[in-house]
Write an enzyme that holds these catalytic residues in place. Structure first.
Site, PDB file in Angstrom:
ATOM      1  N   SER A  65       0.624  -1.361   0.079  1.00 21.81           N
ATOM      2  CA  SER A  65       0.654  -0.340  -0.333  1.00 21.81           C
ATOM      3  C   SER A  65       1.300   1.382  -0.112  1.00 21.81           C
ATOM      4  CB  SER A  65      -0.786  -0.361   1.304  1.00 21.81           C
ATOM      5  OG  SER A  65      -1.461   1.707   1.431  1.00 21.81           O
ATOM      6  N   TYR A  85      -1.991  -0.894   9.971  1.00 23.37           N
ATOM      7  CA  TYR A  85      -2.209  -0.803   8.490  1.00 23.37           C
ATOM      8  C   TYR A  85      -0.639  -0.752   8.163  1.00 23.37           C
ATOM      9  CZ  TYR A  85      -3.663  -0.996   4.128  1.00 23.37           C
ATOM     10  OH  TYR A  85      -4.275  -0.881   2.502  1.00 23.37           O
TER      11      TYR A  85
END
Lengths: 283, 590
Positions: B460, B473
């Protein structure tokens, strides 16, 4: 309008039903004539001429035709791309015919999807549209906010693996209100839209703005209100890579307390509905 | 002879005796494998064994090679006309009453182009699969076109191929090549192949190599100058051709085949990330493509219809057609879009997700858009045992995975101090351990097969962009990024590429299932809706990320930021990380 709509057999509804049938007949007639090499412009002209021959003089919008990946609005950035182009139809290509004639003062707005030759993918998209027709009716009867229903439709599309292509329409609308249109001897068009119908829509928008509702059913805040009584031309549009499919037909919303009467599809004898029924029989 | 179970015979033609080996059922259609320079028919042994399960496979040593005898004198004994005589003699001996399917590598392909384009073989060949060997006639015209109308690009192509052909000039010098091959070069060749070409060590090349190579020099001397100077104008293929281009070929550039459609009416293209000796390094892939092509042509012949295009038409179809691709998190978003993109390119797809219904839907739709086969599997990637079982099942039922996409992931937002250890465990289990399990279990299978492959890990933009909103995350994704880069270094020597994809803000439903640490249920619901709407407004489609993934595999890219914001953040993280740290302090507008 509201009081007349309460009764499903009101003469006014008959007028709308008649023009909607006329439009679908036109779509079927033109679709039957489509051959490889026919362009979008040809198809749009065929629709226009067919309807003119049967007495249509005014339009909510002029007929559109989309072929191939244009049915999924691939690469659509500006509204001008909606207009028919010189794209030629080829075997196996999906197509969509979309028209909104005004006939005897009544408006319809319909969408007809087809494919030149067999296509399992297109069949799948068409079959999956049925769930959307049911979902929209159910949630309108539950009086959910239009914005919520919109989001549920979109969620269902995503779950099915599709992209929501009605987001590409102006204001991302899935539906808009239709109404009677005053018949005038001269009814010019602006960018393909009939001025008389636009006038109705604009006036609805102005009134609605005051009362907290909108004649456009969109994902935005101005659609965050329960379904407004009237006639809505609803057009869920699925896109899957280079293929798109949709139907468009009129949903009648009333202020009746009876759920059955509070909302219903104007006509259940339409090509896509018959197609689903036939598939069920075949299965 | 290392072709176990092969039946051997000798075919006499024009004063020469050819050594011919046969495998498989003789009643089945015949596939003739023609070897290149400096090889003997044993170069095909791995491919032949695999093909013999379905076809009658025939291999022969080209004159002067292996156990076939050499012409006397050598000069003038290796012309393409004579090689065509040999081929026809073999074909008549092994399959007198029906045409054969020809497969050629290197010089085997060069001669097979002659077979596929001259009149006298018409009706004796059913199809031709070419790898790493152009038609000398086509090549002659290719050069002529570039000489007569030079543009900078064409001159570049000419010079590029000219440089790659250095060995051709060397082989034209008298005596020296023979001396080198019979001397030091012949001795070192196996080691050179092993190091430069990653050809696995073993019983290839055979001991006849020095003689084969010395004789084979006449292949070049007898044909190259003559054909390149006067290429035939009628070198049109009279059979369907499958062209397999290794993208890392040191001797032939891909541009050689630019105008091939002009010469071949029915052409299927394939590309393979490998070096020159594909029959040794990629036997599985070759056997599967050859089989597929032969089957399509046989079916067409039986039904008396023209050959259907066997290849899918999507972008990258040349590269992924028939390959096996496994995607995790395939029930939606980027995973689903990726599965579809591979399906469109003609790959076989395994869609894995813990949402079985969604995975099944992905597999169903993948079949409709071009995947020759698609399977759905309900597996939680964080469950190690389930992943082990999945790998065993896939290997047994579909084969070894060619491309693995570790995409499954969950979202977790909220301040670090509000994030419980349970939250941490959840997010790391799926986002990091899921990737570790995938890489470890499927990566090992790929490595053990030894025929290359590719692993894609969805990281990501949060992997290099710190943020107060996504500590857990971002940490999990940063770990995935680093894991990918380390793995890439390790697996490079096994020709397995590893790419990390950093999408950025993409319109998927990860936001609607993101857990917000420290928020109660209603607040969490509100935040989910709010972020979903914001992501919806950004409206970056997962299909574009899928395209980036396919491109990353084709180009073997290491780290791929996809959206503009992901690319911007990547740039900033390298030139001015302080700015990113400043941005990280901002509270997100939720």
């Amino acid at each position: 309008m509201t009081s007349a709509v309460k009764d499903g057999t009101a003469p006014e509804l008959r007028g709308f039903r008649e023009v909607q049938r006329l439009a679908y007949d036109c779509a079927e007639a033109v679709a039957a004539q489509l051959r490889p090499g026919v362009t979008e412009r040809d198809a749009a002209r065929m629709q226009r001429e067919w309807l003119r021959r049967r007495g249509v003089r005014d339009w909510f919008h002029l007929p559109f035709a989309w072929f191939g990946d244009r049915t999924a609005f691939t690469g659509f950035k500006v509204p001008l791309q909606f207009f028919p182009t010189n794209r030629k139809l080829e075997p196996g290509m999906p197509f969509i015919l979309d028209m909104a004639p005004v006939y005897k003062g009544f408006t319809a707005d319909i969408g007809y999807s087809g494919c030149l030759g067999p296509s399992p993918l297109h069949d799948k998209l068409m079959a999956d549209l049925e769930a959307h027709r049911e979902l929209i009716l159910r949630e309108v009867r539950e009086r959910r906010s239009l914005r919520d229903i919109y989001e549920d439709v979109e969620r269902l599309m995503v779950r099915q693996g599709y992209a929501n292509r009605h987001r590409a329409y102006p204001f991302g609308v899935i539906a808009h209100k239709v109404d009677r249109v005053a018949e005038h001897r001269w009814s010019p068009q602006v960018f393909g839209f009939g001025t008389q119908s636009l006038k109705g829509l604009v006036s609805d928008a102005l009134h609605g703005h005051r009362d907290g509702w909108s004649p456009l059913w969109s994902p935005y805040r101005f659609s965050d209100h329960p379904p407004r009584p009237g006639l809505w031309a609803v057009e869920p549009h699925l896109g899957f890579r280079g293929t798109g499919a949709k139907f468009e037909e009129i949903l009648v919303v009333t202020d009746s307390r009876d759920p059955e009467q509070s909302a219903f599809w104007l006509d259940d004898d339409l090509p896509h509905v018959r197609r689903w029924a036939e598939e069920k029989v075949a299965a | 002879m290392n072709l176990s179970g092969a039946r051997e015979r000798r075919v006499r033609t024009g004063g020469i005796e050819l050594c011919v080996a046969e495998l498989g059922d003789e009643r089945r259609p015949t596939v003739v494998l023609v070897h290149g320079y400096p090889d003997s028919k044993e170069v095909w042994s791995d491919v032949a064994v695999r093909l013999a399960e379905h076809w009658h496979v025939v291999l022969y040593d080209v004159r002067g090679h292996g156990r076939s005898t050499a012409p006397k004198p050598l000069r003038g004994g290796f012309t393409l006309e004579k090689l065509t005589d040999d081929f026809l003699a073999v074909a008549d001996a092994v399959s007198p009453d029906r045409p054969v399917h020809v497969v050629g590598h290197d010089w085997g392909s060069v001669q097979s182009w002659e077979f596929a384009t001259v009149k006298r073989t018409e009706g004796r060949i059913a199809s031709f699969t070419s790898m790493s060997g152009p038609s000398l006639d086509h090549f002659g015209h290719w050069i002529k076109r570039r000489m007569t109308r030079p543009t900078p690009r064409r001159v570049g192509q000419l010079l590029g191929q000219g440089a790659k052909s250095w060995y051709v000039y060397m082989l034209h010098t008298p005596v020296l090549p023979e001396l080198a091959w019979r001397g030091p070069l012949g001795k070192r060749w196996p080691r050179i192949l092993e190091r430069m070409e990653k050809v696995p060590a073993g019983d290839y090349p055979t001991s006849s190599l020095p003689d084969d190579a010395a004789h084979g020099a006449w292949l070049y001397r007898d044909n190259i100058r003559y054909r390149l100077r006067r290429p035939r104008a009628d070198a049109y293929a009279h059979v369907p051709v499958q062209l397999i281009t290794p993208t890392g070929d040191a001797f032939l550039s891909e541009t050689l085949y630019d105008e091939l459609e002009h010469w071949v009416p029915q052409l299927v293209r394939r590309s393979l990330p490998a070096k020159h000796w594909v029959p040794r390094t990629r036997p599985d892939q070759l056997a599967s493509w050859i089989s597929e092509f032969v089957t399509a042509n046989e079916d067409a012949r039986h039904e008396g219809r023209p050959v259907r295009d066997t290849a899918a038409r999507g972008a990258y179809a040349e590269r992924f057609g028939g390959q096996l691709v496994l995607v995790t998190g395939a029930a939606g978003g980027i995973g689903r879009a990726t599965a579809f993109a591979f399906a469109e390119a003609g790959a076989r797809v395994v869609a894995v997700d813990r949402d079985g219904e969604g995975a099944a839907r992905t597999a169903e739709m993948a079949l409709l858009i071009g995947a020759p086969a698609a399977w759905a599997e309900t597996v939680d990637v964080s469950d190690e045992q389930a992943m082990e079982e999945l790998a065993e099942k896939v290997a047994a039922e579909c084969g070894i995975v060619d491309v693995l996409v570790n995409n499954a992931g969950i979202g977790l937002s909220g301040p670090f101090l509000e994030t419980t250890s349970e939250d941490w465990k959840n997010v790391l289990d799926v986002n990091l351990w899921g990737v570790i399990h995938g890489c470890r279990i499927f990566g090992r299978q790929m490595a053990e097969r030894g025929q290359g492959g590719h692993i894609v890990n969805t990281a990501s933009a949060a992997a290099y962009q710190p943020s107060r909103a996504l500590p857990a995350y971002s940490t999990s994704k940063a770990a995935v990024l680093m894991l990918s880069e380390c793995l890439r270094a390790e697996l490079a020597e096994r020709s397995i590429g590893v790419s990390a994809i950093c999408p950025g803000i993409v319109n998927t439903n990860i936001t609607s299932t993101t857990h917000f640490a420290g928020a109660d249920e209603t607040e969490e619901r509100r935040l989910q809706q709010r972020t979903s709407r914001l992501y919806g407004l950004r409206n970056y489609p997962p299909e574009k990320v899928a395209d980036a993934i396919l491109k990353a595999v084709v180009r073997n890219q290491a780290v791929v930021p996809v959206t503009p914001e992901a690319r911007g953040a990547r740039l900033l993280s390298r030139i001015s990380p302080g700015v990113l740290r400043g941005v990280a302090r901002l509270k997100p507008p939720l």
